[in-house]
Design a protein around this motif. Structure first.
Motif, PDB file in Angstrom:
ATOM      1  N   ARG A  93       4.745  -3.409   3.954  1.00  0.00           N
ATOM      2  CA  ARG A  93       6.204  -3.264   4.040  1.00  0.00           C
ATOM      3  C   ARG A  93       6.874  -3.298   2.665  1.00  0.00           C
ATOM      4  N   TYR A  94       6.145  -2.912   1.610  1.00  0.00           N
ATOM      5  CA  TYR A  94       6.798  -2.796   0.308  1.00  0.00           C
ATOM      6  C   TYR A  94       7.630  -1.512   0.318  1.00  0.00           C
ATOM      7  N   SER A 128      -8.579  -5.100  -4.615  1.00  0.00           N
ATOM      8  CA  SER A 128      -8.126  -4.868  -3.253  1.00  0.00           C
ATOM      9  C   SER A 128      -9.181  -4.135  -2.431  1.00  0.00           C
ATOM     10  N   LEU A 129      -9.803  -3.141  -3.039  1.00  0.00           N
ATOM     11  CA  LEU A 129     -10.853  -2.410  -2.327  1.00  0.00           C
ATOM     12  C   LEU A 129     -12.068  -3.294  -2.049  1.00  0.00           C
ATOM     13  N   TYR A 143     -14.308  -8.004   3.663  1.00  0.00           N
ATOM     14  CA  TYR A 143     -13.826  -8.408   4.982  1.00  0.00           C
ATOM     15  C   TYR A 143     -14.364  -7.500   6.081  1.00  0.00           C
ATOM     16  N   ARG A 144     -14.414  -6.190   5.807  1.00  0.00           N
ATOM     17  CA  ARG A 144     -14.828  -5.237   6.833  1.00  0.00           C
ATOM     18  C   ARG A 144     -16.311  -5.364   7.154  1.00  0.00           C
ATOM     19  N   TYR A 145     -17.155  -5.469   6.126  1.00  0.00           N
ATOM     20  CA  TYR A 145     -18.599  -5.395   6.372  1.00  0.00           C
ATOM     21  C   TYR A 145     -19.308  -6.739   6.382  1.00  0.00           C
ATOM     22  N   VAL A 146     -18.729  -7.742   5.753  1.00  0.00           N
ATOM     23  CA  VAL A 146     -19.377  -9.053   5.739  1.00  0.00           C
ATOM     24  C   VAL A 146     -18.777  -9.950   6.814  1.00  0.00           C
ATOM     25  N   LEU A 198      -8.790  -5.724   6.991  1.00  0.00           N
ATOM     26  CA  LEU A 198      -7.485  -6.120   6.464  1.00  0.00           C
ATOM     27  C   LEU A 198      -6.552  -4.910   6.512  1.00  0.00           C
ATOM     28  N   ALA A 199      -5.381  -5.106   7.022  1.00  0.00           N
ATOM     29  CA  ALA A 199      -4.421  -4.004   7.120  1.00  0.00           C
ATOM     30  C   ALA A 199      -3.816  -3.662   5.769  1.00  0.00           C
ATOM     31  N   TRP A 200      -3.764  -4.597   4.862  1.00  0.00           N
ATOM     32  CA  TRP A 200      -3.027  -4.409   3.618  1.00  0.00           C
ATOM     33  C   TRP A 200      -3.852  -3.878   2.463  1.00  0.00           C
ATOM     34  N   SER A 201      -5.186  -4.038   2.488  1.00  0.00           N
ATOM     35  CA  SER A 201      -5.984  -3.744   1.295  1.00  0.00           C
ATOM     36  C   SER A 201      -5.917  -2.272   0.884  1.00  0.00           C
ATOM     37  N   ASP A 202      -5.945  -1.359   1.839  1.00  0.00           N
ATOM     38  CA  ASP A 202      -5.874   0.061   1.487  1.00  0.00           C
ATOM     39  C   ASP A 202      -4.520   0.430   0.906  1.00  0.00           C
ATOM     40  N   GLU A 203      -3.454  -0.137   1.443  1.00  0.00           N
ATOM     41  CA  GLU A 203      -2.114   0.151   0.922  1.00  0.00           C
ATOM     42  C   GLU A 203      -1.934  -0.368  -0.499  1.00  0.00           C
ATOM     43  N   VAL A 204      -2.400  -1.559  -0.756  1.00  0.00           N
ATOM     44  CA  VAL A 204      -2.299  -2.124  -2.104  1.00  0.00           C
ATOM     45  C   VAL A 204      -3.141  -1.295  -3.069  1.00  0.00           C
ATOM     46  N   ALA A 205      -4.333  -0.891  -2.631  1.00  0.00           N
ATOM     47  CA  ALA A 205      -5.197  -0.062  -3.477  1.00  0.00           C
ATOM     48  C   ALA A 205      -4.540   1.287  -3.769  1.00  0.00           C
ATOM     49  N   THR A 206      -3.903   1.881  -2.788  1.00  0.00           N
ATOM     50  CA  THR A 206      -3.225   3.167  -2.987  1.00  0.00           C
ATOM     51  C   THR A 206      -2.075   3.022  -3.972  1.00  0.00           C
ATOM     52  N   LEU A 207      -1.267   1.983  -3.814  1.00  0.00           N
ATOM     53  CA  LEU A 207      -0.158   1.732  -4.733  1.00  0.00           C
ATOM     54  C   LEU A 207      -0.681   1.569  -6.164  1.00  0.00           C
ATOM     55  N   ALA A 208      -1.707   0.765  -6.319  1.00  0.00           N
ATOM     56  CA  ALA A 208      -2.277   0.522  -7.649  1.00  0.00           C
ATOM     57  C   ALA A 208      -2.917   1.785  -8.209  1.00  0.00           C
ATOM     58  N   PHE A 209      -3.585   2.562  -7.361  1.00  0.00           N
ATOM     59  CA  PHE A 209      -4.223   3.799  -7.800  1.00  0.00           C
ATOM     60  C   PHE A 209      -3.188   4.782  -8.348  1.00  0.00           C
ATOM     61  N   ILE A 210      -2.086   4.946  -7.633  1.00  0.00           N
ATOM     62  CA  ILE A 210      -1.049   5.888  -8.059  1.00  0.00           C
ATOM     63  C   ILE A 210      -0.489   5.484  -9.419  1.00  0.00           C
ATOM     64  N   TRP A 211      -0.169   4.202  -9.593  1.00  0.00           N
ATOM     65  CA  TRP A 211       0.358   3.755 -10.883  1.00  0.00           C
ATOM     66  C   TRP A 211      -0.691   3.872 -11.986  1.00  0.00           C
ATOM     67  N   THR A 212      -1.954   3.591 -11.668  1.00  0.00           N
ATOM     68  CA  THR A 212      -3.029   3.720 -12.656  1.00  0.00           C
ATOM     69  C   THR A 212      -3.117   5.149 -13.166  1.00  0.00           C
ATOM     70  N   ILE A 213      -3.179   6.090 -12.259  1.00  0.00           N
ATOM     71  CA  ILE A 213      -3.320   7.500 -12.632  1.00  0.00           C
ATOM     72  C   ILE A 213      -2.132   7.964 -13.464  1.00  0.00           C
ATOM     73  N   PHE A 214      -0.921   7.655 -13.021  1.00  0.00           N
ATOM     74  CA  PHE A 214       0.251   8.158 -13.727  1.00  0.00           C
ATOM     75  C   PHE A 214       0.460   7.467 -15.070  1.00  0.00           C
ATOM     76  N   LEU A 215       0.148   6.194 -15.181  1.00  0.00           N
ATOM     77  CA  LEU A 215       0.273   5.522 -16.475  1.00  0.00           C
ATOM     78  C   LEU A 215      -0.738   6.056 -17.482  1.00  0.00           C
ATOM     79  N   PHE A 216      -1.989   6.207 -17.050  1.00  0.00           N
ATOM     80  CA  PHE A 216      -3.012   6.728 -17.965  1.00  0.00           C
ATOM     81  C   PHE A 216      -2.732   8.186 -18.338  1.00  0.00           C
ATOM     82  N   SER A 217      -2.278   8.989 -17.381  1.00  0.00           N
ATOM     83  CA  SER A 217      -2.038  10.403 -17.689  1.00  0.00           C
ATOM     84  C   SER A 217      -0.905  10.566 -18.693  1.00  0.00           C
ATOM     85  N   SER A 218       0.123   9.736 -18.607  1.00  0.00           N
ATOM     86  CA  SER A 218       1.202   9.837 -19.598  1.00  0.00           C
ATOM     87  C   SER A 218       0.711   9.413 -20.985  1.00  0.00           C
TER      88      SER A 218
END
Length: 176
Positions: A136-137, A40-41, A47-50, A55-75
């Motif tokens: 809008r998730y 997503s990033l 899209y931004r530089y080339v 894209l309006a959605w890429s940062d939100e999807v990356a944030t959602l995935a980042f949060i789950w990544t961190i919490f799954l690995f930490s557990s």
């Protein structure tokens, strides 16, 4: 007395096996989530530089995935003894004292898991009717990572506390 001990050993073996599977699944889901985040990033940057279009959605999807990544690995790191410990101090203590401290640390980790579970559940409920701005998730999808992580931490900590042998003898303990 003997049947009770046999039952507890049997229970521990099953919980330990389940814990190993939970860790494998957590690592797999965490890795998949990390790939979604990275993808997503990269798409957003492309899209931004080339293409000179953001894209309006890429940062939100990356944030959602980042949060789950961190919490799954930490557990999962709780099971693999990757949580914070002062190994140098523990190594200097006599064996029994070090074991008592190891188990005390696991109890503190369990309390932390409980705090994540309860406050995360409350926060997830609080944000249950909200949605993300661009995609809008439902926000509970993102915030549910907190109580899920708390529950997994509690499970792994209980398995460690029920361990019938020295925690210090686990291979995971001596590699950190």
């Amino acid at each position: 007395g003997h049947l009770k001990i046999e039952f507890l050993l049997h229970l521990y073996r099953h919980m330990d096996t389940a814990g190993r599977w939970v860790v494998r699944i957590s690592y797999l889901l965490g890795a998949m989530s990390a790939l979604v985040m990275l993808g997503s990033l990269l798409v957003g940057v492309f899209y931004r530089y080339v293409l000179d279009a953001s894209l309006a959605w890429s940062d939100e999807v990356a944030t959602l995935a980042f949060i789950w990544t961190i919490f799954l690995f930490s557990s999962a790191l709780v099971r693999d003894f990757g949580h914070v410990r002062v190994a140098l101090l523990l190594d200097a203590l006599p064996r029994l004292a070090a074991e008592v401290f190891e188990r005390a640390i696991v109890i503190l980790v369990l309390i932390f898991g409980y705090i994540l579970l309860t406050t995360g559940w409350d926060y997830t409920e609080f944000t249950a009717n909200r949605v993300s701005a661009a995609v809008r998730y439902p926000m509970w999808l993102q915030n549910a990572a907190i109580p899920v992580c708390g529950g997994l931490i509690i499970f792994h900590a209980v398995v460690l506390l029920l361990r019938p042998t020295w925690i210090r003898d686990m291979p995971e303990v001596n590699n950190g």
